[in-house]
Scaffold this active site. Structure first.
Site, PDB file in Angstrom:
ATOM      1  CB  CYS A   5      48.926  79.142  31.688  1.00  0.00           C
ATOM      2  SG  CYS A   5      49.601  80.193  30.652  1.00  0.00           S
ATOM      3  NE  ARG A  37      10.062  56.306  17.883  1.00  0.00           N
ATOM      4  CZ  ARG A  37       8.933  55.188  18.037  1.00  0.00           C
ATOM      5  NH1 ARG A  37       8.928  54.098  17.285  1.00  0.00           N
ATOM      6  NH2 ARG A  37       7.939  55.510  18.742  1.00  0.00           N
ATOM      7  CE  LYS A  96      14.534  56.370  18.246  1.00  0.00           C
ATOM      8  NZ  LYS A  96      13.516  56.295  19.241  1.00  0.00           N
ATOM      9  CB  THR A 123      46.138  78.401  23.894  1.00  0.00           C
ATOM     10  OG1 THR A 123      45.686  78.180  25.296  1.00  0.00           O
ATOM     11  CG2 THR A 123      47.284  77.355  23.795  1.00  0.00           C
ATOM     12  N   GLY A 171      14.119  65.315  21.328  1.00  0.00           N
ATOM     13  CA  GLY A 171      13.219  66.344  20.864  1.00  0.00           C
ATOM     14  C   GLY A 171      13.628  67.018  19.669  1.00  0.00           C
ATOM     15  CE1 TYR A 219      51.335  74.357  33.976  1.00  0.00           C
ATOM     16  CE2 TYR A 219      53.406  73.140  33.659  1.00  0.00           C
ATOM     17  CZ  TYR A 219      52.827  74.436  33.714  1.00  0.00           C
ATOM     18  OH  TYR A 219      53.300  75.770  33.395  1.00  0.00           O
ATOM     19  CB  SER A 253      53.295  78.406  30.515  1.00  0.00           C
ATOM     20  OG  SER A 253      52.071  78.400  30.834  1.00  0.00           O
ATOM     21  CD  GLU A 271      51.630  85.297  26.050  1.00  0.00           C
ATOM     22  OE1 GLU A 271      50.345  85.264  26.241  1.00  0.00           O
ATOM     23  OE2 GLU A 271      52.371  85.749  26.724  1.00  0.00           O
ATOM     24  CG  MET A 299      16.722  64.415  14.976  1.00  0.00           C
ATOM     25  SD  MET A 299      17.328  65.548  13.906  1.00  0.00           S
ATOM     26  CE  MET A 299      17.432  64.356  12.569  1.00  0.00           C
ATOM     27  CG  HIS A 336      11.568  69.636  25.407  1.00  0.00           C
ATOM     28  ND1 HIS A 336      11.906  71.065  25.833  1.00  0.00           N
ATOM     29  CD2 HIS A 336      12.373  69.488  24.099  1.00  0.00           C
ATOM     30  CE1 HIS A 336      12.769  71.611  25.014  1.00  0.00           C
ATOM     31  NE2 HIS A 336      13.076  70.415  23.964  1.00  0.00           N
ATOM     32  NE  ARG A 370      17.489  57.851  24.867  1.00  0.00           N
ATOM     33  CZ  ARG A 370      16.701  58.636  24.433  1.00  0.00           C
ATOM     34  NH1 ARG A 370      17.263  59.126  23.431  1.00  0.00           N
ATOM     35  NH2 ARG A 370      15.720  59.507  24.998  1.00  0.00           N
TER      36      ARG A 370
HETATM   37  C1  PEP Z   1      47.302  83.296  27.206  1.00  0.00           C
HETATM   38  O1  PEP Z   1      47.439  84.340  26.337  1.00  0.00           O
HETATM   39  O2  PEP Z   1      46.844  82.262  26.866  1.00  0.00           O
HETATM   40  C2  PEP Z   1      47.467  83.741  28.556  1.00  0.00           C
HETATM   41  C3  PEP Z   1      47.483  82.774  29.305  1.00  0.00           C
HETATM   42  O3  PEP Z   1      47.928  84.956  29.065  1.00  0.00           O
HETATM   43  P1  PEP Z   1      46.805  86.095  29.088  1.00  0.00           P
HETATM   44  O4  PEP Z   1      45.428  85.684  28.995  1.00  0.00           O
HETATM   45  O5  PEP Z   1      46.938  86.751  30.588  1.00  0.00           O
HETATM   46  O6  PEP Z   1      47.000  87.007  27.993  1.00  0.00           O
HETATM   47 MG    MG Z   2      48.523  86.047  26.896  1.00  0.00          MG
END
Ligand code: PEP
Ligand code: MG
Length: 888
Positions: free
Chosen positions: A846, A96, A26, A782, A105, A866, A779, A760, A107, A468, A352
């Site tokens: 993945c 303000r 603002k 995570t 809404g 990827y 791969s 993993e 603050m 709101h 804004r």
């Molecule tokens: C992971 O562990 O990130 C994964 C893709 O395998 P899963 O979720 O099947 O354990």
């Molecule tokens: Mg896994």
């Protein structure tokens, strides 16, 4: 020395739009509008740095602040020809908040500050309208007491209502100056009764009280909730804007309004907004009076007889049109503006970049490219990837019958069905029980945010498109119908009635937020069509991005959906998900429960599964023809497959011919205390290699069949899960290579394929250099990598991570958005060490993070090839990948 205060007004400013981090959104835009020579009431901004300093220093201000504020106040006074606290010509100000990211809404705002028993007389005299002056004073007392002193507004509302009842008055406008005087004395008495001290008369006390209230509200519960939902770090702080008051309630030549330079719901290039004659500040957004249209056209479309601003104030409207065009051209984006007309003079209070639906964001971005205002790359950066989710939501089947019981405003698009609930708390409870609900309120307030989030959709009976409910629902991507005025809500009776129909709590209704309809019962929905502007933006995004986007899919339906959404292959096919179907699960259980040394029994079971798997893979290869497909070999936490009931046990016994008691014994042996860290992934492959051999054979045979059918060669990527050390991969890869040799021999066909691994586990990331000697691709899984890096269970973490978030220990759930510092560090190590060994190693992700825009950004920064995500998030990942590439 740090400068804490920045002035603006009179065609110039000490800051500009580029000082957003310091001055808040603002403040920076007020400075920018002043620099553009637009009519902005003069004022000053106390910086966000001061907010941080204030909290760092135990809620104390630096000593030099008060001098800077005094000087700035003096300057404002000199520009408007008034003086703060003066009894002849008092300067009145608004106070303000204004954070770096807009927080609608969240603050608190105080208007008319500087009024007291002395200055009120001067305001009456100067305006020539005692009634107006008193009305302003009572509003100030109410607002200040509520926001700064913590005396709830209902005290004041009750006083006013009682007074009106006693005196047989209905509208506020019927109250005379003397009436207001009496009410003000009641208001002041109420404050004194509640607080044990009188309402502050010293204008400096008032000002510092308000400033502290704004800084204090940065850490109130509502702000905390909003920040959490929108990932705004607490460390940003808010600025405080103090600005000379202008009055929209000085009679019928005064007004106040809000507008968007384009339609925020559809994106249409039409000036769009609402205003109220003889009203102040928050009256429009508060949804208390239903506002009037800005343009004649929109008034006619809305079927309203109240004059539009274009008709009621043609000259000022003309100025407003010139200004909005100038602002949109200057910012090169759709603007959300607030203005006030004081006795025929137009003042700009805010501009804004306007919040908009995903549909509007797409249209505006595409239109602005056509208009030559922005480039296609800028258009790509204009649409928030996560917001595309709104477009991926179903809409109501237009051919399905609709029992429309009420209509309101189409406040936020999309459609939803659910059971009616009347409170935010109830909505949250139902959501936790897995029930879908529609939150029905007379109007919503910031206290309802958690309930709005928990609900599938929101229905209100009062308030406009900028109320709101409307603003917040659009931001959250929840469908919303607002201002359905014929609906009568009875909170106590837990019902609402409309046109003779009574709907009880728990009854199912459907709302169509794109049409503003409220429908009794459930209506079938249709999947979205992703053509037009969506397709156009995706083409630009695809041109801009470097990373490929694949999908996590194992069913043909998911694979087809993902391909339609632009997936460039499959990054993860979880084969264990293919084992749960009724006809398969028995064979799978036979295989698992076969005696450890009874390879033959296991082989019998596996032979039943092989043709099913072959068909599964062939379908996927065909759907993804010409694109890479990564198939992960079996990775079940074992317990998910074990028969639980006696009936299930008998079923396996009958199929395998093994005695049920023996099977029970075997299931007992296989029981694990910690299945997630147990006999799963490649460990299962090491114990029972024939499982992976069967899967490899199914993959190879399917690849040959699919290649023959489609004429496209298939190069499957076979992925081994949960590898911790190179040795595991060596053993299993050798088995797969041997199977490939057998299949080649049997068919006389040459097979092309890759063998790679999930990364993993922390050890795998650290050992990436060694593992890459065997693995042809990585791969990053995570999900498990987050689980094992933090040492927290991915299945149980939600309960306690919520406390972590509430206590501010973490901003984001690391299972939702990749933790860049710990888990990310391991990914980085994996990438570097893997590439050092094998420079052309294919690298992807993945885990669920592959569809989270912030995590996609991280993946770009470490140079993955990827990301792979669930089908509905593919477009989100495509856009996020493009934005990351453009921003790196
Ligand atoms: C992971 O562990 O990130 C994964 C893709 O395998 P899963 O979720 O099947 O354990
Ligand atoms: Mg896994």
């Amino acid at each position: 020395m740090t400068k804490w205060v920045y002035s603006f007004g009179d065609g110039k400013a000490e800051g500009s739009a580029s000082d957003r981090n310091l001055l808040g959104g603002k403040g920076a835009n007020l400075a920018e509008m002043s620099n553009l020579g637009l009519p902005v009431p003069p004022g000053f901004t106390i910086t966000t740095e001061l907010c941080t300093a204030y909290y760092d220093n135990n809620r104390q201000y630096p000593s030099e602040l008060s001098g800077e504020v005094d000087a700035a106040l003096e300057h404002v006074g000199s520009l408007v020809g008034a003086k703060f606290g003066d009894t002849a010509n008092p300067l009145l100000v608004s106070v303000r908040s204004g954070a770096r990211a807009s927080m609608p809404g969240m603050m608190d705002t105080v208007l008319n500050l500087g009024l007291n028993d002395e200055t009120i007389g001067a305001l009456a005299k100067l305006s020539g309208d005692e009634r107006f002056a008193l009305d302003s004073y009572r509003r100030f007392i109410q607002m200040y007491s509520d926001v700064v002193l913590g005396v709830d507004h209902y005290h004041f509302e009750e006083i006013l209502e009682t007074f009106k009842e006693d005196n047989e008055l209905t509208l506020d406008t019927e109250l005379t100056a003397d009436n207001w005087k009496e009410i003000i004395s009641h208001y002041k008495a109420a404050v004194e009764r509640e607080l044990g001290q009188p309402f502050p008369q010293d204008v400096r006390d008032q000002l510092w009280g308000a400033i502290s209230a704004v800084f204090g509200s940065w850490r109130n519960d509502r702000a905390d909730t909003y920040r959490r939902l929108h990932n705004i770090p607490e460390s940003w702080g808010t600025a405080v804007n103090v600005q000379a008051m202008v009055f929209g309630n000085m009679g019928d030549t005064s007004a106040t309004g809000v507008a968007f330079t384009r339609d925020p719901s559809t994106g249409a290039k039409e000036f769009y907004g609402e205003f109220l004659i003889n009203a102040q500040g928050e009256d429009v957004v508060a949804g208390i009076r239903t506002p009037q249209n800005l343009t004649k056209q929109s008034r006619i479309e809305a079927g309203s007889n109240d004059p539009s601003m274009e008709e009621a104030m043609p000259e000022v409207f003309g100025q407003l049109v010139d200004i909005y065009k100038k602002l949109e051209g200057h910012y090169r984006d759709m603007q959300d503006i607030e203005f006030t007309v004081q006795q025929g003079k137009l003042w700009m209070l805010q501009t804004r970049n306007g919040k908009r639906t995903a549909k509007a964001a797409l249209k505006i971005a595409c239109d602005m490219v056509d208009e030559g205002l922005i480039t296609s790359n800028e258009a790509v950066l204009r649409v928030e990837p996560g917001s595309l989710d709104q477009l991926l939501h179903p809409t109501l089947d237009p051919d399905a019958p609709r029992n429309v019981i009420a209509t309101g405003l189409p406040a936020s698009p999309g459609a939803a069905s659910g059971a009616v609930v009347f409170t935010a708390e109830h909505a949250v409870e139902c959501m936790q029980e897995g029930k879908r609900v529609i939150l029905v309120r007379i109007e919503t307030s910031p206290e309802d945010i958690h309930g709005m989030h928990a609900a599938e959709g929101i229905l209100t009976t009062r308030g406009g498109m900028t109320s709101h409910a409307a603003v917040v629902a659009r931001g959250m991507g929840r469908p919303c119908v607002s201002g359905a005025g014929t609906v009568r809500v009875d909170y106590a009776g837990k019902t609402f009635t409309v046109g003779g129909e009574t709907v009880k709590e728990g009854d199912v209704i459907t709302i169509d937020g794109s049409k503003g309809q409220v429908i009794l019962g459930e209506v079938p929905t249709l999947q979205p069509e992703l053509s037009g502007d969506f397709a156009k933006l995706m083409v630009w995004a695809d041109e801009a991005r470097r990373m490929k986007v694949r999908t996590n899919a194992e069913t043909p339906a998911d694979a087809e959906t993902a391909r339609k959404f632009g997936a460039e292959g499959i990054g993860l096919c979880r084969t264990e998900h293919m084992f749960f179907e009724a006809e398969r699960i028995v064979a799978v259980r036979e295989m698992i429960l076969a005696d450890e040394h009874d390879k033959a029994s296991r082989k019998v079971a596996l032979d039943k599964i092989l043709p099913m798997q072959r068909k599964d893979f062939a379908d996927l290869f065909e759907i993804m023809s010409g694109l890479p497909v990564t198939i992960r070999l079996l990775d079940p936490p074992l317990h998910e497959f074990l028969p639980q009931t006696d009936a299930e046990m008998d079923e396996v016994a009958a199929a395998s011919g093994i005695d049920a008691a023996k099977l029970k014994q075997r299931a007992h042996e296989l029981h694990e205390f910690n299945p997630m860290l147990g006999h799963r992934g490649c460990r299962l492959g090491i114990s029972y290699p024939e499982i992976y051999e069967m899967q490899a054979r199914a993959i190879f045979e399917a690849s040959i069949a699919a290649a023959e059918k489609t004429g496209e060669p298939v190069t499957p990527e076979i992925m081994i899960p949960l590898v911790a050390m190179k040795q595991e991969l060596d053993v299993l890869k050798a088995r797969i290579v041997a199977v490939a040799g057998e299949v080649e021999k049997e068919t006389g066909k040459k097979l092309n394929y890759l063998v790679g691994t999930m990364i993993e586990l922390p050890r795998a990331a650290l050992q990436a250099a060694q593992i890459a000697e065997t693995a042809e691709f990585f791969s990053f899984g995570t999900n498990d990598l987050t689980q094992t890096t933090y040492g927290i269970s991915r299945d149980d973490a939600a309960m306690f991570l919520k406390n972590y978030q509430d206590q501010g220990l973490i901003e984001q759930d690391p299972f939702v958005s990749l933790d860049p510092d710990g888990v990310g560090e391991l990914v980085k190590i994996g990438v570097e060490r893997g590439r050092a060994t094998r420079s052309d190693i294919k690298l992807g992700i993945c885990g669920e993070h592959g569809g989270d825009p912030e995590s996609v950004r991280f993946c770009e920064s470490v140079g993955l090839d990827y990301v792979s995500c669930s089908p509905y998030r593919v477009p989100i990942a495509r856009l996020a990948a493009a934005q990351s590439a453009l921003q790196v």
